[in-house]
Design an enzyme around this catalytic site. Sequence first.
Site, mmCIF file in Angstrom:
data_model
loop_
_atom_site.group_PDB
_atom_site.id
_atom_site.type_symbol
_atom_site.label_atom_id
_atom_site.label_comp_id
_atom_site.label_asym_id
_atom_site.label_seq_id
_atom_site.Cartn_x
_atom_site.Cartn_y
_atom_site.Cartn_z
ATOM 1 N N LYS A 197 33.059 41.954 4.380
ATOM 2 C CA LYS A 197 31.615 42.121 4.555
ATOM 3 C C LYS A 197 30.899 40.973 3.871
ATOM 4 O O LYS A 197 31.004 40.791 2.661
ATOM 5 C CB LYS A 197 31.168 43.454 3.963
ATOM 6 C CG LYS A 197 29.676 43.698 4.062
ATOM 7 C CD LYS A 197 29.301 45.103 3.628
ATOM 8 C CE LYS A 197 27.796 45.287 3.645
ATOM 9 N NZ LYS A 197 27.405 46.630 3.178
ATOM 10 N N LYS A 250 32.197 42.410 9.222
ATOM 11 C CA LYS A 250 30.753 42.588 9.349
ATOM 12 C C LYS A 250 30.022 41.411 8.754
ATOM 13 O O LYS A 250 30.360 41.019 7.646
ATOM 14 C CB LYS A 250 30.380 43.882 8.609
ATOM 15 C CG LYS A 250 28.931 44.160 8.494
ATOM 16 C CD LYS A 250 28.724 45.430 7.720
ATOM 17 C CE LYS A 250 27.240 45.608 7.526
ATOM 18 N NZ LYS A 250 26.937 46.615 6.559
HETATM 19 C C1 PBG Z 1 25.152 49.530 2.940
HETATM 20 C C2 PBG Z 1 25.189 48.971 4.315
HETATM 21 C C3 PBG Z 1 24.437 47.920 4.863
HETATM 22 C C4 PBG Z 1 24.743 47.864 6.224
HETATM 23 C C5 PBG Z 1 25.698 48.845 6.461
HETATM 24 N N1 PBG Z 1 25.964 49.497 5.262
HETATM 25 C C6 PBG Z 1 23.383 47.062 4.283
HETATM 26 C C7 PBG Z 1 23.672 46.111 3.211
HETATM 27 O O1 PBG Z 1 24.804 45.863 2.822
HETATM 28 O O2 PBG Z 1 22.672 45.602 2.708
HETATM 29 C C8 PBG Z 1 24.142 46.919 7.226
HETATM 30 C C9 PBG Z 1 24.222 47.359 8.636
HETATM 31 C C10 PBG Z 1 23.321 46.638 9.571
HETATM 32 O O3 PBG Z 1 22.681 45.626 9.259
HETATM 33 O O4 PBG Z 1 23.266 47.094 10.709
HETATM 34 N N2 PBG Z 1 25.674 48.749 1.944
#
Ligand code: PBG
Length: 327
Positions: A197, A250
Amino acid sequence: MTDQTNFQRHRRLRSSATMRSLVRETHLSCNDFIYPLFVVAGKGIKKEVPSMPGVFQLSLDQLGSELAELKQLGIGAVMYFGVPEEKDELGKGAYAEDGIVQQAIRFAKAEAPEILAVADTCLCEYTSHGHCGVIHGETVDNDESLTLLAKTAVAQADAGADIIAPSNMMDGFVRVIRQALDEAGHENIPIMSYAVKYASSFYGPFRDAAESTPQFGDRKTYQMDSANRLEALREAASDVEEGADFLIVKPALSYLDIVRDVRNNFNLPVVAYNVSGEYAMVKAAAMNGWIDEKQLVLEKLTSMKRAGADLIITYFAKDAVRWLQES
Ligand code: PBG
């Protein structure tokens, strides 16, 4: 005259729609998608997220009709995000027995048990400071955060979650969550790890939807640097070693090289998260009449599978299934 034996006629296999579908290498189906939902405290709420047209914050009483629609479309899995009434330093709403996601999952599993409930396991929606863990000064404490994340995962599994999806990017989260789930008797609940991520500007609209923008700083000490490729393999390897059952990459669109790397190096199911900013960009262009939304979205989703994803978490899931049914 052209020497007709001197080159290949690739166009032979593109000569008609039937011919093209006969040789198509990648296919999309309703089984490929996980649909994210934002559940909010309160009653009678169906509030559109300004930067994500077509995506809503829903109160529990709105969930039944949403699940009925998903069931009718044949979408088999929902990922739940919670927007709690109150936030605090330690994100208690994430692991409270009556936390908003726990309530949503209990309701959903009673209402539509055949739809898998995937719980996003993180603290940022529940903490007053908006970070994904416990903070000391301006530092997110890794190991203290792990304790709360493990509690959150167990609370979600106790509520009936079918899959735990930790997105917090603390080191060791898969190990700690696996152990806590096992000790609580949830040894059969898989972990869909947000293994890879990146710290990304593509999450902007999500933070509107989940009201989880960090109140200071950014997430760069725990989420990955978008410039790094080898680091993705290290992140995925440790999650595999710690017991992950799925690997999420992601964002998706600007990271298809990483999706392919993860596919080539590991044999777990790979999940691409087609994130909020990727959705918002398409919607904005479509609303201006600048692109053909249907064709573009199907092309985009197909490219994620072609890159190696087995599954896609996407806000386009419902539209995509409808479009696939049409064609
Ligand atoms: C929580 C989380 C996030 C997303 C999914 N889980 C946001 C972040 O890390 O700030 C983002 C998903 C999206 O942008 O569609 N940590």
